[in-house]
Motif scaffolding. Structure first.
Motif, PDB file in Angstrom:
ATOM      1  N   ILE A   9       1.008  -1.155   0.066  1.00 52.18           N
ATOM      2  CA  ILE A   9       0.055   0.121   0.054  1.00 52.18           C
ATOM      3  C   ILE A   9       0.894   1.300  -0.139  1.00 52.18           C
ATOM      4  N   THR A  10       0.790   2.081  -0.883  1.00 51.83           N
ATOM      5  CA  THR A  10       1.678   3.194  -1.124  1.00 51.83           C
ATOM      6  C   THR A  10       0.806   4.457  -0.976  1.00 51.83           C
ATOM      7  N   GLY A  11      -0.559   4.618  -0.921  1.00 46.17           N
ATOM      8  CA  GLY A  11      -1.194   5.919  -0.944  1.00 46.17           C
ATOM      9  C   GLY A  11      -2.474   5.413   0.140  1.00 46.17           C
ATOM     10  N   LEU A  12      -2.909   6.625   0.611  1.00 43.32           N
ATOM     11  CA  LEU A  12      -4.127   6.460   1.576  1.00 43.32           C
ATOM     12  C   LEU A  12      -4.962   7.836   1.378  1.00 43.32           C
ATOM     13  N   GLY A  13      -6.234   7.764   1.199  1.00 42.44           N
ATOM     14  CA  GLY A  13      -7.164   8.913   1.064  1.00 42.44           C
ATOM     15  C   GLY A  13      -8.369   8.472   2.205  1.00 42.44           C
ATOM     16  N   VAL A  14      -8.994   9.656   2.728  1.00 42.05           N
ATOM     17  CA  VAL A  14     -10.090   9.273   3.634  1.00 42.05           C
ATOM     18  C   VAL A  14     -10.956  10.527   3.765  1.00 42.05           C
ATOM     19  N   VAL A  15     -12.417  10.282   3.702  1.00 41.74           N
ATOM     20  CA  VAL A  15     -13.250  11.116   3.894  1.00 41.74           C
ATOM     21  C   VAL A  15     -14.233  10.725   4.737  1.00 41.74           C
ATOM     22  N   ALA A  16     -14.048  10.893   6.112  1.00 34.23           N
ATOM     23  CA  ALA A  16     -14.809  10.416   7.333  1.00 34.23           C
ATOM     24  C   ALA A  16     -15.579  11.523   8.288  1.00 34.23           C
ATOM     25  N   PRO A  17     -16.756  11.134   8.788  1.00 31.55           N
ATOM     26  CA  PRO A  17     -17.393  11.830   9.717  1.00 31.55           C
ATOM     27  C   PRO A  17     -16.539  12.610  10.705  1.00 31.55           C
ATOM     28  N   ASN A  18     -15.382  12.056  11.167  1.00 39.20           N
ATOM     29  CA  ASN A  18     -14.773  12.604  12.168  1.00 39.20           C
ATOM     30  C   ASN A  18     -13.309  13.132  11.622  1.00 39.20           C
ATOM     31  N   GLY A  19     -13.148  13.488  10.117  1.00 42.70           N
ATOM     32  CA  GLY A  19     -11.932  13.798   9.810  1.00 42.70           C
ATOM     33  C   GLY A  19     -11.855  13.537   8.308  1.00 42.70           C
ATOM     34  N   VAL A  20     -11.625  14.684   7.511  1.00 41.82           N
ATOM     35  CA  VAL A  20     -11.367  14.787   6.188  1.00 41.82           C
ATOM     36  C   VAL A  20     -10.111  15.027   6.053  1.00 41.82           C
ATOM     37  N   GLY A  21      -9.076  13.688   5.075  1.00 41.50           N
ATOM     38  CA  GLY A  21      -8.011  13.933   5.134  1.00 41.50           C
ATOM     39  C   GLY A  21      -7.181  13.223   6.164  1.00 41.50           C
ATOM     40  N   LEU A  22      -6.078  12.921   5.859  1.00 42.47           N
ATOM     41  CA  LEU A  22      -5.406  11.692   6.761  1.00 42.47           C
ATOM     42  C   LEU A  22      -4.953  12.532   8.049  1.00 42.47           C
TER      43      LEU A  22
END
Length: 440
Positions: free
Chosen positions: A7-20
């Motif tokens: 795994i070389t990259g991560l991205g997230v859009v979550a209710p408690n945080g947008v961005g790593l």
């Protein structure tokens, strides 16, 4: 030749945080993203709280043009594109527009129901004889593969571009599908992930089924209570998670940062036989899924340091712990650490598996076990099986080597993936430009 997959990259859009950065800070500190939802209250839902990512117009314009955002109301595609592009950029991959597609790269990005608000808008316009006013993006926003189509176009992907859909198991399944494609040499990298729309038209059916909590409308942050004796149902949520999976040789050759290695996993179904139903898991299938994932990963059950469970804050949490204990043949203080991200974000449905996988990989990469919140009153059926110390209520800073992530979805379908902290051997590094890793 069978390829190793990292795994070389991560991205997230979550209710408690947008961005790593925001997301990592939130999960380490037990910050909830669950809030009172005025629209659910207006519509007299039993459950009037939800986990919904906060996306400003300014942020949206970093990923879409003003023209693209005109008449655009598919939150699932919005979340998925933001998470996917962030993961691509985090992997150090180019966003330059080239005439030739990137034949070596693709995306498998899952969803449940896409663009339901656009569907509703379209139905009213058609019924009012206004078909021509639907807009040119109505199809792209409402087809299930809309999210992968948008990502494929924005990134110029020339390999497989598709969308999978397997209820709550969607995100975990997308990772395993990507892993298998890369392992077999059919692609060098795949952007894997999943997303879920938000809003009453997505969550209404679950509210009608009485599987959502109704006891915490005035205390939203306390509403999602996995493994708790006072758990009264799940809190609906939404968002997206994305992971760039890549073959190790390619990642090393370009000097990529490597978060973790995917050792393998398994998906199966309980067939809605035995104790399995549309909404309840078949324990035989769950345990078989876990055991097969471990066997395919080539590890021993004792090597698992932590589990990121499905654990939705329903009556089935105790059964899940029992299934893990029996599948691993571990209990008491010998049981791995286990946590549930749903305590902080609710159940993000088709987006859950990928958001939770991002959280799992972050734990491996940075060396911590995030806390479970709202489970001060652990269910006695759970503490009869495993020691309370295995269910951390506070952040634990600890080096981890292997994490198991599982999803057990609506329809009696299961997925389990095994992640391992990446450790570069000097001989491996000499074959490429070098991997940026904390483990060199």
């Amino acid at each position: 030749m069978i390829k190793r997959v990292v795994i070389t990259g991560l991205g997230v859009v979550a209710p408690n945080g947008v961005g790593l950065d925001a997301f990592t800070h939130a999960i380490k500190n037990g910050i909830s993203g669950i809030k009172k939802d005025p629209e659910l209250a207006r519509l007299q839902f039993s459950c009037q709280i939800a986990g919904k990512p906060e996306i400003s117009t300014e942020l949206s314009l970093q990923y879409f043009s003003e023209l693209e955002l005109r008449n655009f109301n598919s939150t699932g595609i919005l979340y998925g594109v933001i998470a996917g592009i962030d993961a691509w950029k985090d992997a150090g991959l180019s966003l330059e527009i080239n005439e030739e597609p990137d034949w070596d790269s693709g995306t498998i990005f899952g969803t449940g129901t896409s663009g339901i608000d656009k569907f509703r808008e379209s139905i009213y316009k058609i019924d009012d004889f206004q078909t021509r006013r639907l807009g040119s993006t109505a199809v792209a926003q409402t087809m299930n593969s809309g999210v992968s189509a948008y990502l494929g176009g924005k990134l110029g992907l020339g390999n497989q571009v598709t969308t999978n859909s397997s209820a709550c198991t969607t995100g975990t399944e997308s990772i395993l599908m990507a892993y298998e494609r890369i392992q077999s040499g059919q692609a060098k990298r795949i952007l894997a992930g999943s997303t879920s729309d938000s809003g009453p038209y997505i969550w209404g059916g679950f509210d009608a089924m009485r599987v959502c909590t109704f006891k915490h409308n005035d205390s939203p942050e306390q509403g999602s209570r996995p493994m708790s004796a006072s758990a009264s149902g799940f809190v609906p949520g939404s968002g997206a998670g994305a992971l760039v999976l890549e073959d190790l040789e390619t990642a090393l050759a370009r000097g990529a940062k490597i978060y973790a290695e995917v050792l393998g996993g398994n998906v199966n179904s309980g067939g809605q036989r035995g104790l399995g139903t549309m909404t309840a898991p078949n324990p035989v299938a769950v345990q078989k899924c876990i055991k097969s994932a471990i066997a395919k990963a080539g590890i021993h059950p004792n090597e698992i340091d932590a589990i990121n469970g499905h654990l939705t804050a329903t009556s089935k949490d105790s059964l899940e712990i029992q299934n893990w204990s029996e599948a691993l043949e571990r209990k008491g203080t010998d049981f791995p650490y286990i946590n549930s991200l749903k305590s902080m974000v609710g159940h993000c449905l088709s987006g859950a598996g990928s958001i939770e996988s991002v959280a799992s990989v972050l734990q491996l990469h940075h060396g911590f076990v995030f806390p479970n919140i709202n489970c001060e009153d652990l269910h006695p059926e759970i503490t009869a099986l495993i020691d309370e110390s295995r269910i951390p209520r506070k952040l634990i800073e600890k080096e981890l080597n292997i994490i198991a992530k599982a999803s057990f979805g609506f329809g009696d379908i299961n997925g389990c993936v095994i992640f391992k902290k990446f450790k570069c051997h000097p001989l491996t590094l000499s074959k490429g430009k070098g991997a940026k890793s904390e483990n060199q």
